[in-house]
Design a protein around this motif. Sequence first.
Motif, PDB file in Angstrom:
ATOM      1  N   LYS A   3      -0.568  -5.146 -11.627  1.00  0.00           N
ATOM      2  CA  LYS A   3       0.262  -4.153 -11.261  1.00  0.00           C
ATOM      3  C   LYS A   3      -0.010  -3.951  -9.662  1.00  0.00           C
ATOM      4  O   LYS A   3       1.190  -3.736  -8.900  1.00  0.00           O
ATOM      5  CB  LYS A   3      -0.030  -2.943 -11.993  1.00  0.00           C
ATOM      6  N   PHE A   4      -1.028  -4.022  -8.983  1.00  0.00           N
ATOM      7  CA  PHE A   4      -1.371  -3.788  -7.746  1.00  0.00           C
ATOM      8  C   PHE A   4      -0.614  -4.856  -6.941  1.00  0.00           C
ATOM      9  O   PHE A   4       0.011  -4.399  -5.892  1.00  0.00           O
ATOM     10  CB  PHE A   4      -2.710  -3.855  -7.582  1.00  0.00           C
ATOM     11  N   SER A   5      -0.776  -6.159  -7.342  1.00  0.00           N
ATOM     12  CA  SER A   5       0.133  -7.189  -6.698  1.00  0.00           C
ATOM     13  C   SER A   5       1.657  -7.250  -6.580  1.00  0.00           C
ATOM     14  O   SER A   5       2.222  -7.346  -5.480  1.00  0.00           O
ATOM     15  CB  SER A   5      -0.329  -8.411  -7.511  1.00  0.00           C
ATOM     16  N   ILE A   6       2.186  -6.480  -7.615  1.00  0.00           N
ATOM     17  CA  ILE A   6       3.479  -6.466  -7.906  1.00  0.00           C
ATOM     18  C   ILE A   6       4.211  -5.356  -6.922  1.00  0.00           C
ATOM     19  O   ILE A   6       4.869  -5.410  -6.064  1.00  0.00           O
ATOM     20  CB  ILE A   6       3.967  -6.264  -9.313  1.00  0.00           C
ATOM     21  N   SER A   7       3.161  -4.187  -6.839  1.00  0.00           N
ATOM     22  CA  SER A   7       3.766  -2.811  -5.776  1.00  0.00           C
ATOM     23  C   SER A   7       3.401  -3.470  -4.621  1.00  0.00           C
ATOM     24  O   SER A   7       4.380  -3.029  -3.620  1.00  0.00           O
ATOM     25  CB  SER A   7       2.976  -1.832  -6.365  1.00  0.00           C
ATOM     26  N   LEU A   8       2.457  -4.040  -4.045  1.00  0.00           N
ATOM     27  CA  LEU A   8       2.047  -4.690  -2.890  1.00  0.00           C
ATOM     28  C   LEU A   8       3.342  -5.578  -2.519  1.00  0.00           C
ATOM     29  O   LEU A   8       3.847  -5.457  -1.124  1.00  0.00           O
ATOM     30  CB  LEU A   8       1.011  -5.249  -2.666  1.00  0.00           C
ATOM     31  N   VAL A  10       6.359  -5.756  -3.478  1.00  0.00           N
ATOM     32  CA  VAL A  10       7.572  -5.065  -3.492  1.00  0.00           C
ATOM     33  C   VAL A  10       7.891  -4.242  -2.369  1.00  0.00           C
ATOM     34  O   VAL A  10       8.836  -4.249  -1.465  1.00  0.00           O
ATOM     35  CB  VAL A  10       7.975  -4.075  -4.812  1.00  0.00           C
ATOM     36  N   PHE A  11       6.755  -3.469  -1.873  1.00  0.00           N
ATOM     37  CA  PHE A  11       6.914  -2.644  -0.795  1.00  0.00           C
ATOM     38  C   PHE A  11       6.797  -3.478   0.379  1.00  0.00           C
ATOM     39  O   PHE A  11       7.539  -2.925   1.336  1.00  0.00           O
ATOM     40  CB  PHE A  11       5.925  -1.475  -0.753  1.00  0.00           C
ATOM     41  N   TRP A  47       5.032   1.414   6.188  1.00  0.00           N
ATOM     42  CA  TRP A  47       4.434   0.549   5.214  1.00  0.00           C
ATOM     43  C   TRP A  47       2.812   0.741   5.472  1.00  0.00           C
ATOM     44  O   TRP A  47       2.080   0.743   4.321  1.00  0.00           O
ATOM     45  CB  TRP A  47       4.656  -1.232   5.809  1.00  0.00           C
ATOM     46  N   TRP A  50       1.972   3.916   3.616  1.00  0.00           N
ATOM     47  CA  TRP A  50       1.943   3.514   2.304  1.00  0.00           C
ATOM     48  C   TRP A  50       0.633   2.778   1.549  1.00  0.00           C
ATOM     49  O   TRP A  50       0.063   2.996   0.729  1.00  0.00           O
ATOM     50  CB  TRP A  50       3.260   2.848   1.711  1.00  0.00           C
ATOM     51  N   TYR A  54      -1.997   4.075  -0.958  1.00  0.00           N
ATOM     52  CA  TYR A  54      -2.229   3.291  -2.305  1.00  0.00           C
ATOM     53  C   TYR A  54      -3.547   2.996  -2.352  1.00  0.00           C
ATOM     54  O   TYR A  54      -4.117   2.892  -3.571  1.00  0.00           O
ATOM     55  CB  TYR A  54      -1.087   2.282  -2.227  1.00  0.00           C
ATOM     56  N   TRP A  58      -6.480   3.697  -5.228  1.00  0.00           N
ATOM     57  CA  TRP A  58      -6.648   2.665  -6.192  1.00  0.00           C
ATOM     58  C   TRP A  58      -8.183   2.352  -6.105  1.00  0.00           C
ATOM     59  O   TRP A  58      -8.871   2.144  -7.207  1.00  0.00           O
ATOM     60  CB  TRP A  58      -6.012   1.300  -5.495  1.00  0.00           C
TER      61      TRP A  58
END
Length: 82
Positions: A3-8, A10-11, A47, A50, A54, A58
Amino acid sequence: MEKFSISLIVFTVFWGLIGIVLPFLIPKGPHRRLIQTMLALTSACCWLFWLCFYLHQWKPLFGPQISSVDARALKVLWGQDL
């Protein structure tokens, strides 16, 4: 993928588009260079803000602080006697 990789990803892509691609789409004019610089700096700062926000949630640097007296009182009150 985590989940961390996906959000990183995407943003990073989102702010990368705003800071790298969007400045090239600004029409020619007297303030074009200023607007390009503003877009690049804004996207970099947003960025980075954020990312810090984040990462802090985490992996926090420290957990809740409670004294040993309070911890013992909570254990007794919640029914977990020492």
